[in-house]
Design an enzyme around this catalytic site. Structure first.
Site, PDB file in Angstrom:
ATOM      1  CG  ASP A  37      75.112  -5.379  30.032  1.00 45.96           C
ATOM      2  OD1 ASP A  37      75.188  -4.222  29.405  1.00 45.96           O
ATOM      3  OD2 ASP A  37      74.206  -5.790  30.750  1.00 45.96           O
ATOM      4  CD  GLN A 101      62.536  -8.411  32.154  1.00 49.66           C
ATOM      5  OE1 GLN A 101      61.534  -8.418  33.022  1.00 49.66           O
ATOM      6  NE2 GLN A 101      62.913  -9.253  31.528  1.00 49.66           N
ATOM      7  CG  HIS A 107      68.702 -10.806  30.879  1.00 50.94           C
ATOM      8  ND1 HIS A 107      67.476 -10.327  30.370  1.00 50.94           N
ATOM      9  CD2 HIS A 107      69.387  -9.632  31.769  1.00 50.94           C
ATOM     10  CE1 HIS A 107      67.262  -9.265  30.845  1.00 50.94           C
ATOM     11  NE2 HIS A 107      68.179  -8.658  31.545  1.00 50.94           N
ATOM     12  CG  PHE A 108      70.395 -15.167  36.145  1.00 52.75           C
ATOM     13  CD1 PHE A 108      70.282 -15.101  37.292  1.00 52.75           C
ATOM     14  CD2 PHE A 108      69.467 -16.056  35.357  1.00 52.75           C
ATOM     15  CE1 PHE A 108      69.232 -15.793  37.920  1.00 52.75           C
ATOM     16  CE2 PHE A 108      68.497 -16.787  36.019  1.00 52.75           C
ATOM     17  CZ  PHE A 108      68.310 -16.669  37.265  1.00 52.75           C
ATOM     18  CG  HIS A 109      72.201  -8.478  34.973  1.00 54.20           C
ATOM     19  ND1 HIS A 109      72.624  -7.210  34.185  1.00 54.20           N
ATOM     20  CD2 HIS A 109      70.941  -8.410  34.857  1.00 54.20           C
ATOM     21  CE1 HIS A 109      71.431  -6.763  33.691  1.00 54.20           C
ATOM     22  NE2 HIS A 109      70.334  -7.403  34.245  1.00 54.20           N
TER      23      HIS A 109
HETATM   24  P1  5GP Z   1      67.919  -5.667  32.198  1.00 52.80           P
HETATM   25  O1  5GP Z   1      67.788  -4.334  32.139  1.00 52.80           O
HETATM   26  O2  5GP Z   1      66.797  -6.177  31.158  1.00 52.80           O
HETATM   27  O3  5GP Z   1      67.980  -6.610  33.510  1.00 52.80           O
HETATM   28  O4  5GP Z   1      68.982  -5.900  31.345  1.00 52.80           O
HETATM   29  C1  5GP Z   1      69.362  -5.898  30.158  1.00 52.80           C
HETATM   30  C2  5GP Z   1      71.036  -5.586  29.843  1.00 52.80           C
HETATM   31  O5  5GP Z   1      71.089  -5.811  28.411  1.00 52.80           O
HETATM   32  C3  5GP Z   1      71.233  -4.382  30.442  1.00 52.80           C
HETATM   33  O6  5GP Z   1      72.483  -4.355  31.296  1.00 52.80           O
HETATM   34  C4  5GP Z   1      71.886  -3.670  28.919  1.00 52.80           C
HETATM   35  O7  5GP Z   1      73.256  -2.999  29.254  1.00 52.80           O
HETATM   36  C5  5GP Z   1      72.138  -4.890  28.021  1.00 52.80           C
HETATM   37  N1  5GP Z   1      72.092  -4.517  26.778  1.00 52.80           N
HETATM   38  C6  5GP Z   1      70.754  -3.702  26.120  1.00 52.80           C
HETATM   39  N2  5GP Z   1      70.967  -3.841  24.859  1.00 52.80           N
HETATM   40  C7  5GP Z   1      72.154  -4.666  24.803  1.00 52.80           C
HETATM   41  C8  5GP Z   1      72.776  -5.077  23.281  1.00 52.80           C
HETATM   42  O8  5GP Z   1      72.570  -4.625  22.378  1.00 52.80           O
HETATM   43  N3  5GP Z   1      73.880  -5.987  23.478  1.00 52.80           N
HETATM   44  C9  5GP Z   1      74.239  -6.272  24.868  1.00 52.80           C
HETATM   45  N4  5GP Z   1      75.482  -7.122  24.630  1.00 52.80           N
HETATM   46  N5  5GP Z   1      73.772  -5.883  25.783  1.00 52.80           N
HETATM   47  C10 5GP Z   1      72.650  -5.048  25.856  1.00 52.80           C
END
Ligand code: 5GP
Length: 144
Positions: A37, A101, A107-109
């Protein structure tokens, strides 16, 4: 974006999967892709995504994509543990903007946690790409 909607293949994870955007890759097989991330909430924050799903979230993912995905999450979580020796590991997944989100490709963190170290902000600061590459290599070396 609400729970209702359609998959947009212009999302950043779809671009990473197509090689149109860079990432610090940890692992891939025929079904899943794992990478660091770029706005990590902790050192070693890793994401695992399905390669062939157009599910934006857990509610939409095709059932046949789920088993390899969760097995990939377990495999990468074990590698994160072996590489970084955290005290705990948070595995999380958000459905819909209201739930936190921000990228609408399932996706999983995987977020390592250490005693006394506070969890970083979701969507906080950008990591140093060289540092992410090193972490990705350390975790990749422990994939079994
Ligand atoms: P969400 O908020 O949808 O659960 O998680 C999306 C994740 O993607 C976030 O933790 C954010 O930091 C990460 N993220 C957003 N843009 C990018 C990117 O361009 N590259 C990577 N590797 N991670 C990203």
């Amino acid at each position: 974006m609400s729970l209702d909607g359609t998959y947009d293949d212009g999302n950043i994870f779809a671009k990473i999967l197509r090689g149109e955007a860079p990432c610090a890759k940890v692992f891939e097989d025929g079904e899943v892709f794992a990478f660091m991330d770029v706005f990590p909430q902790a050192k070693g924050h890793t994401l695992v995504i399905p390669k062939h799903s157009t599910g934006r979230n857990l509610l939409e993912v095709e059932p046949q994509a789920l088993t390899p995905l969760i097995l990939g999450v377990q495999r990468v979580t074990r590698a994160v543990r072996a590489a970084l020796n955290p005290d705990g590991i948070m595995v999380s997944q958000f459905n819909g903007a209201t739930a936190g989100q921000t990228v609408f490709h399932l996706h999983f963190h995987i977020i390592p946690r250490w005693e006394g170290v506070a969890l970083g902000r979701h969507g906080g600061g950008m990591a140093d790409p060289a540092e992410l590459k090193t972490l990705a290599e350390q975790i990749a070396a422990k994939i079994s």
